[in-house]
Motif scaffolding. Structure first.
Motif, PDB file in Angstrom:
ATOM      1  N   ILE A 152       0.952  -1.251   0.016  1.00 32.32           N
ATOM      2  CA  ILE A 152      -0.006  -0.206   0.056  1.00 32.32           C
ATOM      3  C   ILE A 152       0.947   1.274  -0.026  1.00 32.32           C
ATOM      4  O   ILE A 152       1.743   1.536   0.878  1.00 32.32           O
ATOM      5  CB  ILE A 152      -0.860  -0.014   1.130  1.00 32.32           C
ATOM      6  CG1 ILE A 152      -1.793  -1.331   1.481  1.00 32.32           C
ATOM      7  CG2 ILE A 152      -1.983   1.252   1.388  1.00 32.32           C
ATOM      8  CD1 ILE A 152      -2.648  -1.678   0.168  1.00 32.32           C
ATOM      9  N   SER A 153       0.769   2.274  -0.859  1.00 31.45           N
ATOM     10  CA  SER A 153       1.584   3.154  -1.201  1.00 31.45           C
ATOM     11  C   SER A 153       1.161   4.253  -0.166  1.00 31.45           C
ATOM     12  O   SER A 153       0.070   4.150   0.665  1.00 31.45           O
ATOM     13  CB  SER A 153       1.558   3.840  -2.408  1.00 31.45           C
ATOM     14  OG  SER A 153       0.293   4.736  -2.574  1.00 31.45           O
ATOM     15  N   LYS A 204      -0.446   7.042  -0.909  1.00 26.89           N
ATOM     16  CA  LYS A 204      -1.604   7.601  -1.648  1.00 26.89           C
ATOM     17  C   LYS A 204      -2.664   6.803  -1.215  1.00 26.89           C
ATOM     18  O   LYS A 204      -3.012   5.882  -2.171  1.00 26.89           O
ATOM     19  CB  LYS A 204      -1.146   7.923  -3.078  1.00 26.89           C
ATOM     20  CG  LYS A 204      -0.181   8.787  -3.337  1.00 26.89           C
ATOM     21  CD  LYS A 204       0.076   9.317  -4.864  1.00 26.89           C
ATOM     22  CE  LYS A 204       1.197  10.099  -5.172  1.00 26.89           C
ATOM     23  NZ  LYS A 204       1.500  10.149  -6.561  1.00 26.89           N
ATOM     24  N   ASN A 205      -3.266   6.805  -0.355  1.00 28.31           N
ATOM     25  CA  ASN A 205      -4.270   6.091   0.265  1.00 28.31           C
ATOM     26  C   ASN A 205      -5.516   6.850   0.972  1.00 28.31           C
ATOM     27  O   ASN A 205      -5.019   7.709   1.964  1.00 28.31           O
ATOM     28  CB  ASN A 205      -3.970   4.510   0.617  1.00 28.31           C
ATOM     29  CG  ASN A 205      -3.535   5.024   2.112  1.00 28.31           C
ATOM     30  OD1 ASN A 205      -4.125   4.981   3.135  1.00 28.31           O
ATOM     31  ND2 ASN A 205      -2.235   5.100   2.244  1.00 28.31           N
ATOM     32  N   ASN A 206      -6.609   6.718   0.582  1.00 26.71           N
ATOM     33  CA  ASN A 206      -7.713   7.578   1.442  1.00 26.71           C
ATOM     34  C   ASN A 206      -9.033   7.168   1.092  1.00 26.71           C
ATOM     35  O   ASN A 206      -9.372   6.018   0.606  1.00 26.71           O
ATOM     36  CB  ASN A 206      -7.674   9.142   1.217  1.00 26.71           C
ATOM     37  CG  ASN A 206      -7.811   9.238  -0.395  1.00 26.71           C
ATOM     38  OD1 ASN A 206      -8.365   8.607  -1.078  1.00 26.71           O
ATOM     39  ND2 ASN A 206      -7.214  10.507  -0.614  1.00 26.71           N
ATOM     40  N   TYR A 250      -7.042   3.665  -2.955  1.00 29.87           N
ATOM     41  CA  TYR A 250      -5.773   3.258  -2.757  1.00 29.87           C
ATOM     42  C   TYR A 250      -4.948   2.648  -3.721  1.00 29.87           C
ATOM     43  O   TYR A 250      -5.251   2.373  -4.935  1.00 29.87           O
ATOM     44  CB  TYR A 250      -6.021   1.766  -1.985  1.00 29.87           C
ATOM     45  CG  TYR A 250      -6.181   1.887  -0.410  1.00 29.87           C
ATOM     46  CD1 TYR A 250      -5.413   1.318   0.498  1.00 29.87           C
ATOM     47  CD2 TYR A 250      -7.347   2.697  -0.005  1.00 29.87           C
ATOM     48  CE1 TYR A 250      -5.655   1.590   1.805  1.00 29.87           C
ATOM     49  CE2 TYR A 250      -7.583   2.805   1.271  1.00 29.87           C
ATOM     50  CZ  TYR A 250      -6.509   2.157   2.392  1.00 29.87           C
ATOM     51  OH  TYR A 250      -6.962   2.363   3.462  1.00 29.87           O
ATOM     52  N   GLN A 251      -3.781   3.546  -3.825  1.00 32.79           N
ATOM     53  CA  GLN A 251      -2.742   3.212  -4.762  1.00 32.79           C
ATOM     54  C   GLN A 251      -1.720   2.207  -4.320  1.00 32.79           C
ATOM     55  O   GLN A 251      -1.396   2.169  -3.077  1.00 32.79           O
ATOM     56  CB  GLN A 251      -2.026   4.357  -5.500  1.00 32.79           C
ATOM     57  CG  GLN A 251      -3.033   5.322  -6.224  1.00 32.79           C
ATOM     58  CD  GLN A 251      -1.999   6.427  -6.731  1.00 32.79           C
ATOM     59  OE1 GLN A 251      -1.055   6.099  -7.426  1.00 32.79           O
ATOM     60  NE2 GLN A 251      -2.872   7.477  -7.037  1.00 32.79           N
ATOM     61  N   MET A 276     -12.468   3.571  -3.769  1.00 32.21           N
ATOM     62  CA  MET A 276     -13.080   3.298  -2.738  1.00 32.21           C
ATOM     63  C   MET A 276     -14.460   3.747  -2.571  1.00 32.21           C
ATOM     64  O   MET A 276     -14.934   4.264  -3.387  1.00 32.21           O
ATOM     65  CB  MET A 276     -12.099   3.565  -1.375  1.00 32.21           C
ATOM     66  CG  MET A 276     -10.943   2.728  -1.396  1.00 32.21           C
ATOM     67  SD  MET A 276     -11.196   0.793  -1.117  1.00 32.21           S
ATOM     68  CE  MET A 276     -11.318   0.935   0.575  1.00 32.21           C
ATOM     69  N   LEU A 305      -9.582  -4.211   2.826  1.00 34.43           N
ATOM     70  CA  LEU A 305      -8.522  -3.328   2.211  1.00 34.43           C
ATOM     71  C   LEU A 305      -8.608  -1.639   3.206  1.00 34.43           C
ATOM     72  O   LEU A 305      -7.602  -0.975   3.411  1.00 34.43           O
ATOM     73  CB  LEU A 305      -8.790  -2.507   0.982  1.00 34.43           C
ATOM     74  CG  LEU A 305      -8.001  -1.737   0.334  1.00 34.43           C
ATOM     75  CD1 LEU A 305      -6.342  -2.370   0.290  1.00 34.43           C
ATOM     76  CD2 LEU A 305      -8.440  -1.423  -1.318  1.00 34.43           C
ATOM     77  N   LYS A 307      -6.151  -1.251   5.977  1.00 32.94           N
ATOM     78  CA  LYS A 307      -4.992  -1.238   5.658  1.00 32.94           C
ATOM     79  C   LYS A 307      -4.262   0.191   5.616  1.00 32.94           C
ATOM     80  O   LYS A 307      -5.024   1.111   4.990  1.00 32.94           O
ATOM     81  CB  LYS A 307      -4.443  -2.187   4.056  1.00 32.94           C
ATOM     82  CG  LYS A 307      -5.014  -3.353   4.039  1.00 32.94           C
ATOM     83  CD  LYS A 307      -4.274  -4.195   5.238  1.00 32.94           C
ATOM     84  CE  LYS A 307      -4.889  -5.793   4.788  1.00 32.94           C
ATOM     85  NZ  LYS A 307      -4.379  -6.652   5.763  1.00 32.94           N
ATOM     86  N   LYS A 308      -2.886   0.229   5.959  1.00 28.19           N
ATOM     87  CA  LYS A 308      -2.307   1.401   5.850  1.00 28.19           C
ATOM     88  C   LYS A 308      -1.224   1.546   5.065  1.00 28.19           C
ATOM     89  O   LYS A 308      -0.501   0.542   4.567  1.00 28.19           O
ATOM     90  CB  LYS A 308      -1.845   2.207   7.278  1.00 28.19           C
ATOM     91  CG  LYS A 308      -1.100   1.027   8.234  1.00 28.19           C
ATOM     92  CD  LYS A 308      -1.165   1.658   9.617  1.00 28.19           C
ATOM     93  CE  LYS A 308      -0.025   0.397  10.255  1.00 28.19           C
ATOM     94  NZ  LYS A 308      -0.604  -0.813  10.297  1.00 28.19           N
ATOM     95  N   SER A 309      -0.621   2.879   5.077  1.00 25.88           N
ATOM     96  CA  SER A 309       0.770   2.733   4.053  1.00 25.88           C
ATOM     97  C   SER A 309       1.797   1.636   4.616  1.00 25.88           C
ATOM     98  O   SER A 309       2.097   1.652   5.741  1.00 25.88           O
ATOM     99  CB  SER A 309       1.247   4.013   3.985  1.00 25.88           C
ATOM    100  OG  SER A 309       0.396   5.054   3.780  1.00 25.88           O
TER     101      SER A 309
END
Length: 279
Positions: free
Chosen positions: A198-199, A201-203, A207-208, A242, A265, A268-270
């Protein structure tokens, strides 16, 4: 009322979602981890669409101004009620003046606070879910008051449930997307054999993933997307939409997450890893 003494990193009011407006570009929104929220509302015998607080990474400090019953679910965030530890998936009675606080993130990424009969507020397009372009509010802020109905007595049919087992899950169950057939043999091998990280860049929008599965030159007409749609960029990067994600997109839609996998998902965090599993 629930008075917000501290807001935490990113706390929002969410319900089951905003439906019937995707043709106008309005995302569904709503809770990201439906698995956790469903169990909390079951314990409180709430309606499935009742609103909860979604708490990301670090939690708020909250003052209850009237008696009620609550249930915590999702991520483990070292919660305390009047400085005494409280557990997830248990019905807890709170009195006027009680203070709920959150500490260190232990497991998962998003926690939930449900209250008997759900939190109230102002509905916009038939939903309490906060989504800035529609509600003009991004998240809960310090000093806000969130309405709820006082409850003096409640005898739950079930007082507690087992802790979630999906917080540490790594596999994401996916179905073939509309453009799945465009993938090359090499791309398919990488897609289902790699661990993806997980990069940063996620919110709530998307998620990227850090790794790529090789570039492509496919073009397509902008088409409809859903929460859980996995898009493949020309550079070979994967973007998983999302609940606040856009309603259309121009990248190939190679996979679609199951509802359960969206909940996985969401926790999940960076730096966490996932593996795709085709079903």
């Amino acid at each position: 009322m629930l008075r917000v003494l501290k807001s935490g990193f990113y706390t929002t009011l969410q319900d089951s979602g905003r439906f019937g407006f995707r043709n106008m570009g309005v995302p569904v929104s709503g809770v990201l981890d439906e698995v956790s929220v469903k169990k909390a509302n079951i314990l409180l015998e709430n309606n499935p669409e009742d609103a909860v607080l979604e708490i990301t990474m670090t939690g708020p400090t909250l003052l209850f101004e009237a008696p009620t019953f609550i249930c915590l679910s999702g991520a483990l965030l070292s919660a305390t009620l009047n400085n005494k530890p409280v557990e997830n998936y248990k019905v807890i009675k709170v009195e006027s003046g009680d203070i709920l606080s959150y500490g260190k993130l232990e497991s998962g990424f998003r926690g939930y606070l449900a209250v008997k009969n759900g939190f109230q507020g102002q509905k916009v397009l038939n939903s309490y879910s906060q989504y800035f372009p529609v509600t003009q509010k991004k998240h809960i802020k310090e000093g806000e008051e969130i309405p709820y109905m006082p409850v003096q007595e409640y005898q739950p049919a079930i007082s507690e449930l087992k802790l979630e087992n999906h917080l540490a899950a790594q596999f994401l169950e996916v179905y073939k997307g509309p453009e799945f057939s465009l993938l090359s043999k090499r791309q398919l091998e990488r897609l289902f054999s790699m661990e993806f990280v997980i990069s940063e860049k996620n919110n709530r929008m998307a998620y990227q993933l850090s790794e790529t599965i090789e570039p492509h030159a496919h073009t397509m007409v902008t088409s409809g997307t859903l929460p859980g749609t996995v898009q493949l960029t020309p550079a070979g990067k994967l973007i998983i939409l999302m609940k606040d994600g856009q309603t259309t997109g121009g990248y190939p839609r190679i996979l679609q997450l199951s509802e359960h996998s969206i909940s996985v998902l969401a926790q999940k965090k960076s730096g966490d890893t996932i593996v795709f599993k085709l079903v």
